[in-house]
Design an enzyme around this catalytic site. Structure first.
Site, PDB file in Angstrom:
ATOM      1  N   MET A  41     -10.978   3.738  -5.443  1.00 18.89           N
ATOM      2  CA  MET A  41     -11.084   4.697  -6.553  1.00 18.89           C
ATOM      3  C   MET A  41     -12.412   5.458  -6.520  1.00 18.89           C
ATOM      4  O   MET A  41     -13.020   5.681  -7.563  1.00 18.89           O
ATOM      5  CB  MET A  41     -10.944   3.978  -7.908  1.00 18.89           C
ATOM      6  N   PRO A  52       0.780  -1.232   0.000  1.00 15.95           N
ATOM      7  CA  PRO A  52       0.000   0.000   0.000  1.00 15.95           C
ATOM      8  C   PRO A  52       0.814   1.286   0.000  1.00 15.95           C
ATOM      9  O   PRO A  52       0.255   2.359  -0.161  1.00 15.95           O
ATOM     10  CB  PRO A  52      -0.791  -0.115   1.307  1.00 15.95           C
ATOM     11  N   LYS A 107      -0.938   5.044 -14.555  1.00 19.58           N
ATOM     12  CA  LYS A 107      -1.994   4.526 -13.690  1.00 19.58           C
ATOM     13  C   LYS A 107      -2.191   5.354 -12.439  1.00 19.58           C
ATOM     14  O   LYS A 107      -1.978   4.903 -11.340  1.00 19.58           O
ATOM     15  CB  LYS A 107      -1.738   3.054 -13.310  1.00 19.58           C
ATOM     16  N   ASP A 159       3.786   1.049 -11.672  1.00 18.37           N
ATOM     17  CA  ASP A 159       2.682   2.009 -11.545  1.00 18.37           C
ATOM     18  C   ASP A 159       3.170   3.299 -10.903  1.00 18.37           C
ATOM     19  O   ASP A 159       4.180   3.306 -10.200  1.00 18.37           O
ATOM     20  CB  ASP A 159       1.603   1.436 -10.604  1.00 18.37           C
ATOM     21  N   THR A 184      -3.127  -5.345   0.158  1.00 14.95           N
ATOM     22  CA  THR A 184      -4.048  -4.407  -0.491  1.00 14.95           C
ATOM     23  C   THR A 184      -4.383  -3.252   0.454  1.00 14.95           C
ATOM     24  O   THR A 184      -4.330  -3.392   1.682  1.00 14.95           O
ATOM     25  CB  THR A 184      -5.319  -5.144  -0.967  1.00 14.95           C
ATOM     26  N   GLY A 236       0.732  -1.268  -7.353  1.00 11.79           N
ATOM     27  CA  GLY A 236       0.393  -0.860  -5.991  1.00 11.79           C
ATOM     28  C   GLY A 236      -0.511  -1.883  -5.320  1.00 11.79           C
ATOM     29  O   GLY A 236      -1.316  -2.544  -5.990  1.00 11.79           O
ATOM     30  N   GLY A 237      -0.374  -2.040  -4.010  1.00 12.55           N
ATOM     31  CA  GLY A 237      -1.242  -2.955  -3.264  1.00 12.55           C
ATOM     32  C   GLY A 237      -1.047  -4.387  -3.699  1.00 12.55           C
ATOM     33  O   GLY A 237       0.082  -4.884  -3.794  1.00 12.55           O
ATOM     34  N   ASP A 238      -2.155  -5.061  -3.969  1.00  8.37           N
ATOM     35  CA  ASP A 238      -2.117  -6.429  -4.492  1.00  8.37           C
ATOM     36  C   ASP A 238      -2.444  -6.376  -5.978  1.00  8.37           C
ATOM     37  O   ASP A 238      -3.387  -5.680  -6.372  1.00  8.37           O
ATOM     38  CB  ASP A 238      -3.152  -7.300  -3.764  1.00  8.37           C
TER      39      ASP A 238
HETATM   40  C1  LIG Z   1      -6.084   1.164  -9.261  1.00 12.57           C
HETATM   41  S1  LIG Z   1      -6.573   0.895  -7.598  1.00 12.57           S
HETATM   42  C2  LIG Z   1      -5.329  -0.263  -7.151  1.00 12.57           C
HETATM   43  C3  LIG Z   1      -5.587  -0.954  -5.854  1.00 12.57           C
HETATM   44  C4  LIG Z   1      -4.419  -1.805  -5.405  1.00 12.57           C
HETATM   45  N1  LIG Z   1      -4.191  -2.879  -6.332  1.00 12.57           N
HETATM   46  C5  LIG Z   1      -4.599  -2.358  -3.997  1.00 12.57           C
HETATM   47  O1  LIG Z   1      -4.612  -3.589  -3.832  1.00 12.57           O
HETATM   48  O2  LIG Z   1      -4.703  -1.570  -3.057  1.00 12.57           O
HETATM   49  C6  LIG Z   1      -6.030   2.387  -6.826  1.00 12.57           C
HETATM   50  C7  LIG Z   1      -6.894   2.735  -5.622  1.00 12.57           C
HETATM   51  O3  LIG Z   1      -6.470   1.994  -4.479  1.00 12.57           O
HETATM   52  C8  LIG Z   1      -6.666   2.757  -3.317  1.00 12.57           C
HETATM   53  N2  LIG Z   1      -5.363   2.944  -2.650  1.00 12.57           N
HETATM   54  C9  LIG Z   1      -4.158   2.552  -3.088  1.00 12.57           C
HETATM   55  N3  LIG Z   1      -3.194   2.808  -2.179  1.00 12.57           N
HETATM   56  C10 LIG Z   1      -3.826   3.392  -1.133  1.00 12.57           C
HETATM   57  C11 LIG Z   1      -3.399   3.899   0.134  1.00 12.57           C
HETATM   58  N4  LIG Z   1      -2.111   3.835   0.519  1.00 12.57           N
HETATM   59  N5  LIG Z   1      -4.329   4.432   0.973  1.00 12.57           N
HETATM   60  C12 LIG Z   1      -5.633   4.487   0.625  1.00 12.57           C
HETATM   61  N6  LIG Z   1      -6.099   4.020  -0.563  1.00 12.57           N
HETATM   62  C13 LIG Z   1      -5.216   3.479  -1.424  1.00 12.57           C
HETATM   63  C14 LIG Z   1      -7.288   4.083  -3.746  1.00 12.57           C
HETATM   64  O4  LIG Z   1      -8.694   3.935  -3.686  1.00 12.57           O
HETATM   65  C15 LIG Z   1      -6.802   4.173  -5.175  1.00 12.57           C
HETATM   66  O5  LIG Z   1      -7.638   5.025  -5.941  1.00 12.57           O
END
Ligand SMILES: C[S@@+](CC[C@H](N)C(=O)[O-])C[C@H]1O[C@@H](n2cnc3c(N)ncnc32)[C@H](O)[C@@H]1O
Length: 249
Positions: free
Chosen positions: A169, A12, A56, A35, A117, A87-89
């Site tokens: 998002m 994250p 992205k 990303d 995530t 980012g994230g998972d």
């Molecule tokens: C394209 S999605 C990807 C999500 C990512 N694959 C995940 O597992 O968190 C991007 C969205 O994830 C959320 N996001 C990602 N990193 C974040 C963080 N550190 N804090 C809060 N929301 C986050 C937001 O809603 C952002 O608009």
């Protein structure tokens, strides 16, 4: 050369939330397509790799998905270890499936390396379980963002059906999210939390009620943000920054 492509979750934000496997793969990567949300400290672990930013970020320019797919396939012809760093998972709203399908169609080897995530990092920052016993037995991970050919309203059904909803998002559409959920039958008094930059030193969150979500969202500072909805957030107070103890140097 028939290299292997790794779809790697960067977590994250905080670099030390990366998995050990992800760090090891980055260290031997020949090329990394990353990303915009990935922390530069994570990207720096790929010390010997060619680095290719592929955008992205919501509402900003990003490389078209089909072009990314093609570049991954082409890179496997030149490098032994190709990394697609997300980012994230990678499997959570990350368009990983399109990349996997393209790699499979090209007969290439691939592996997915999971990451933390953002909804789970947010739960950690808040100290609130998504599935608090006695209050929440179901969680929906949803986004109002639609892909080609998808029904726009599908996410509302899922968010209404679950005890807790983590909305990805969605910060830019807070007003329509709030009215869609209330129109669908969620009480306007349902607790909500909008959390920005979860896991990072500048993590901050603001808590309120579903009806107030549009106002809460206006206080955002432009970082990636999640909207969390559900009774488990009943006693959350708004807060700026949480002190994480970092393990890595
Ligand atoms: C394209 S999605 C990807 C999500 C990512 N694959 C995940 O597992 O968190 C991007 C969205 O994830 C959320 N996001 C990602 N990193 C974040 C963080 N550190 N804090 C809060 N929301 C986050 C937001 O809603 C952002 O608009």
């Amino acid at each position: 050369m028939r290299g292997k492509v790794y779809l790697v979750g960067a977590g994250p934000g905080e670099p030390d939330l990366l998995t050990v496997r992800a760090a090891q793969i980055l260290a031997r990567a020949g090329i990394v397509f990353h990303d915009a949300l990935v922390n530069p400290e994570v990207i720096a672990l790929a010390a010997a790799a060619e680095l290719v930013p592929v955008g992205k970020r919501c509402g900003r320019h990003s490389t078209a998905q089909k072009f990314i797919n093609k570049r991954l396939v082409d890179a496997a012809g030149k490098y032994e270890t190709v990394v697609r760093l997300k980012g994230g998972d990678p499997m959570m709203f990350g368009r990983a499936q399109e990349e996997i399908d393209a790699l499979s169609a090209a007969g290439l080897r691939y592996e997915v390396v999971p990451g933390v995530t953002s909804a789970l990092a947010a739960s950690a920052d808040l100290g609130i379980s998504l599935t608090r016993r006695g209050i929440s037995r179901s969680v929906a991970f949803v986004t109002p963002r639609v892909g080609e050919g998808e029904e726009p309203g599908n996410w509302v059904r899922a968010a209404l059906a679950a005890d807790t909803a983590a909305i990805y998002m969605g910060a830019g559409e807070a007003a329509s999210i709030s009215s869609a959920l209330i129109a669908g039958g969620k009480p306007a008094t349902t607790p909500v939390v909008l959390i920005e930059n979860a896991s990072l030193p500048d993590s901050r969150w603001i808590a309120g009620r579903l009806a107030d979500l549009p106002i809460l969202a206006k206080t955002g500072r432009g970082g990636p943000a999640l909207i969390l909805v559900g009774e488990v957030y009943n006693k959350v107070s708004s807060m700026e920054s949480v002190q994480h103890e970092r393990i890595s140097a």
